[in-house]
Design a protein around this motif. Structure first.
Motif, PDB file in Angstrom:
ATOM      1  N   PHE A  29       0.832  -1.197   0.000  1.00 50.68           N
ATOM      2  CA  PHE A  29       0.000   0.000   0.000  1.00 50.68           C
ATOM      3  C   PHE A  29       0.875   1.259   0.000  1.00 50.68           C
ATOM      4  O   PHE A  29       0.617   2.204  -0.746  1.00 50.68           O
ATOM      5  CB  PHE A  29      -0.931  -0.006   1.223  1.00 50.68           C
ATOM      6  CG  PHE A  29      -1.738   1.243   1.366  1.00 50.68           C
ATOM      7  CD1 PHE A  29      -2.803   1.501   0.506  1.00 50.68           C
ATOM      8  CD2 PHE A  29      -1.439   2.169   2.345  1.00 50.68           C
ATOM      9  CE1 PHE A  29      -3.551   2.667   0.636  1.00 50.68           C
ATOM     10  CE2 PHE A  29      -2.173   3.332   2.481  1.00 50.68           C
ATOM     11  CZ  PHE A  29      -3.229   3.578   1.619  1.00 50.68           C
ATOM     12  N   TRP A  32       2.349   1.765  -3.439  1.00 50.61           N
ATOM     13  CA  TRP A  32       1.303   2.097  -4.397  1.00 50.61           C
ATOM     14  C   TRP A  32       0.912   3.567  -4.313  1.00 50.61           C
ATOM     15  O   TRP A  32       0.693   4.215  -5.331  1.00 50.61           O
ATOM     16  CB  TRP A  32       0.100   1.196  -4.126  1.00 50.61           C
ATOM     17  CG  TRP A  32      -1.138   1.560  -4.874  1.00 50.61           C
ATOM     18  CD1 TRP A  32      -1.435   1.270  -6.169  1.00 50.61           C
ATOM     19  CD2 TRP A  32      -2.255   2.294  -4.373  1.00 50.61           C
ATOM     20  NE1 TRP A  32      -2.670   1.775  -6.501  1.00 50.61           N
ATOM     21  CE2 TRP A  32      -3.191   2.410  -5.403  1.00 50.61           C
ATOM     22  CE3 TRP A  32      -2.559   2.864  -3.131  1.00 50.61           C
ATOM     23  CZ2 TRP A  32      -4.407   3.059  -5.237  1.00 50.61           C
ATOM     24  CZ3 TRP A  32      -3.762   3.506  -2.968  1.00 50.61           C
ATOM     25  CH2 TRP A  32      -4.669   3.603  -4.022  1.00 50.61           C
ATOM     26  N   ARG A  33       0.873   4.121  -3.106  1.00 50.93           N
ATOM     27  CA  ARG A  33       0.407   5.506  -2.928  1.00 50.93           C
ATOM     28  C   ARG A  33       1.296   6.522  -3.633  1.00 50.93           C
ATOM     29  O   ARG A  33       0.844   7.614  -3.958  1.00 50.93           O
ATOM     30  CB  ARG A  33       0.297   5.848  -1.446  1.00 50.93           C
ATOM     31  CG  ARG A  33       1.657   6.056  -0.806  1.00 50.93           C
ATOM     32  CD  ARG A  33       1.578   6.322   0.673  1.00 50.93           C
ATOM     33  NE  ARG A  33       2.852   6.055   1.279  1.00 50.93           N
ATOM     34  CZ  ARG A  33       3.800   6.976   1.442  1.00 50.93           C
ATOM     35  NH1 ARG A  33       3.597   8.203   1.080  1.00 50.93           N
ATOM     36  NH2 ARG A  33       4.949   6.638   1.988  1.00 50.93           N
ATOM     37  N   TYR A  34       2.565   6.190  -3.886  1.00 47.64           N
ATOM     38  CA  TYR A  34       3.471   7.123  -4.568  1.00 47.64           C
ATOM     39  C   TYR A  34       2.976   7.479  -5.969  1.00 47.64           C
ATOM     40  O   TYR A  34       3.284   8.543  -6.480  1.00 47.64           O
ATOM     41  CB  TYR A  34       4.887   6.550  -4.667  1.00 47.64           C
ATOM     42  CG  TYR A  34       5.680   6.671  -3.388  1.00 47.64           C
ATOM     43  CD1 TYR A  34       5.815   7.882  -2.733  1.00 47.64           C
ATOM     44  CD2 TYR A  34       6.308   5.560  -2.845  1.00 47.64           C
ATOM     45  CE1 TYR A  34       6.538   7.991  -1.560  1.00 47.64           C
ATOM     46  CE2 TYR A  34       7.046   5.652  -1.675  1.00 47.64           C
ATOM     47  CZ  TYR A  34       7.155   6.871  -1.045  1.00 47.64           C
ATOM     48  OH  TYR A  34       7.879   6.978   0.109  1.00 47.64           O
ATOM     49  N   LEU A  36      -0.123   7.996  -6.896  1.00 47.71           N
ATOM     50  CA  LEU A  36      -1.419   8.684  -6.898  1.00 47.71           C
ATOM     51  C   LEU A  36      -1.287  10.150  -7.272  1.00 47.71           C
ATOM     52  O   LEU A  36      -0.351  10.822  -6.882  1.00 47.71           O
ATOM     53  CB  LEU A  36      -2.078   8.574  -5.515  1.00 47.71           C
ATOM     54  CG  LEU A  36      -2.501   7.179  -5.089  1.00 47.71           C
ATOM     55  CD1 LEU A  36      -3.047   7.215  -3.674  1.00 47.71           C
ATOM     56  CD2 LEU A  36      -3.538   6.621  -6.047  1.00 47.71           C
ATOM     57  N   ARG A  42      -2.738  11.951  -2.751  1.00 47.23           N
ATOM     58  CA  ARG A  42      -1.556  11.225  -2.278  1.00 47.23           C
ATOM     59  C   ARG A  42      -1.271  11.551  -0.817  1.00 47.23           C
ATOM     60  O   ARG A  42      -0.901  10.680  -0.038  1.00 47.23           O
ATOM     61  CB  ARG A  42      -0.345  11.520  -3.154  1.00 47.23           C
ATOM     62  CG  ARG A  42       0.858  10.665  -2.746  1.00 47.23           C
ATOM     63  CD  ARG A  42       2.022  10.701  -3.699  1.00 47.23           C
ATOM     64  NE  ARG A  42       2.511  12.035  -3.933  1.00 47.23           N
ATOM     65  CZ  ARG A  42       2.603  12.596  -5.131  1.00 47.23           C
ATOM     66  NH1 ARG A  42       2.222  11.937  -6.205  1.00 47.23           N
ATOM     67  NH2 ARG A  42       3.070  13.804  -5.268  1.00 47.23           N
ATOM     68  N   PHE A  45      -3.647   9.566   1.408  1.00 49.54           N
ATOM     69  CA  PHE A  45      -3.240   8.166   1.470  1.00 49.54           C
ATOM     70  C   PHE A  45      -1.902   8.003   2.196  1.00 49.54           C
ATOM     71  O   PHE A  45      -1.663   6.976   2.825  1.00 49.54           O
ATOM     72  CB  PHE A  45      -3.202   7.549   0.072  1.00 49.54           C
ATOM     73  CG  PHE A  45      -4.555   7.121  -0.411  1.00 49.54           C
ATOM     74  CD1 PHE A  45      -5.043   5.863  -0.101  1.00 49.54           C
ATOM     75  CD2 PHE A  45      -5.351   7.972  -1.156  1.00 49.54           C
ATOM     76  CE1 PHE A  45      -6.299   5.454  -0.531  1.00 49.54           C
ATOM     77  CE2 PHE A  45      -6.606   7.577  -1.595  1.00 49.54           C
ATOM     78  CZ  PHE A  45      -7.089   6.319  -1.272  1.00 49.54           C
ATOM     79  N   SER A  46      -1.037   9.010   2.112  1.00 51.53           N
ATOM     80  CA  SER A  46       0.232   8.967   2.852  1.00 51.53           C
ATOM     81  C   SER A  46      -0.024   8.988   4.354  1.00 51.53           C
ATOM     82  O   SER A  46       0.626   8.270   5.119  1.00 51.53           O
ATOM     83  CB  SER A  46       1.126  10.139   2.456  1.00 51.53           C
ATOM     84  OG  SER A  46       1.580   9.978   1.133  1.00 51.53           O
ATOM     85  N   TYR A  49      -1.223   5.584   5.198  1.00 54.08           N
ATOM     86  CA  TYR A  49      -0.089   4.646   5.212  1.00 54.08           C
ATOM     87  C   TYR A  49       0.714   4.789   6.500  1.00 54.08           C
ATOM     88  O   TYR A  49       1.051   3.796   7.141  1.00 54.08           O
ATOM     89  CB  TYR A  49       0.829   4.860   4.000  1.00 54.08           C
ATOM     90  CG  TYR A  49       2.181   4.220   4.202  1.00 54.08           C
ATOM     91  CD1 TYR A  49       2.332   2.836   4.152  1.00 54.08           C
ATOM     92  CD2 TYR A  49       3.305   4.985   4.499  1.00 54.08           C
ATOM     93  CE1 TYR A  49       3.560   2.236   4.370  1.00 54.08           C
ATOM     94  CE2 TYR A  49       4.532   4.400   4.717  1.00 54.08           C
ATOM     95  CZ  TYR A  49       4.653   3.027   4.657  1.00 54.08           C
ATOM     96  OH  TYR A  49       5.864   2.432   4.890  1.00 54.08           O
TER      97      TYR A  49
END
Length: 174
Positions: A29, A32-34, A36, A42, A45-46, A49
């Motif tokens: 995860f 993957w967020r990088y 976005l 992002r 989601f960061s 994370y």
């Protein structure tokens, strides 16, 4: 991300309960967020994370930052006390056990080990500094590795003594 998680689940033989698998889900995860976009999404989601990373770190005792490149079939075999520097890297088919540290030897030098393919790291092993661990290497339990380990070797002891796998001893059973 989901293809990687499916592969990770196969690596853990379909066992959703393995703490190592939980760590890999959060790791995937995080990577993957990088990708976005836009930036605000992002950032959201960061934050998620970082929360999940800290939660998994507390629950499992395993620290695997998403900045660490890992190859296929990366497996954390036992739970607890595993610390991996964000500067480290791992090849394919690596196995780690509890108590393993892969990190910096000196905080002034931000370089950590590069681990090759098919590396088996025993419980309690410490691998420190800007070193390279070759392919097809076994690192014994509680070994402290501070220098390069060539391909097809075994590292044992404190500090590590390197033994070639090509040199075979013959045992006589009586």
């Amino acid at each position: 991300m989901f293809d990687n998680i499916r592969q990770d689940l196969q690596t853990y033989q379909g066992d959703w309960g393995c703490q190592g698998f939980w760590v890999m889900v959060v790791y995937r995860f995080g990577r993957w967020r990088y990708g976005l976009k836009p930036l605000i999404i992002r950032k959201i989601f960061s934050f998620l994370y970082k929360f999940c990373f800290k939660l998994i770190q507390i629950i499992t005792g395993i620290e695997l930052p998403c900045e660490v490149p890992v190859g296929r079939n990366f497996r954390i075999d036992h739970f607890g006390d595993i610390i991996i520097s964000g500067y480290a890297s791992f090849g394919d088919d690596c196995v780690l056990r509890n108590g393993v540290t892969v990190g910096l030897k000196n905080v002034d030098i931000t370089a950590a080990p590069r681990i090759g393919n098919r590396v088996n790291i025993g419980a309690g092993a410490k691998i420190l500094g800007p070193i390279t661990i070759g392919d097809n290497v076994d690192i014994g339990a509680n070994t402290v590795v501070l220098s390069d380990v060539p391909d097809n070797s075994i590292a044992v002891g404190i500090p590590a003594r390197i033994i070639s796998k090509k040199r075979k001893k013959q045992f006589v059973f009586r």
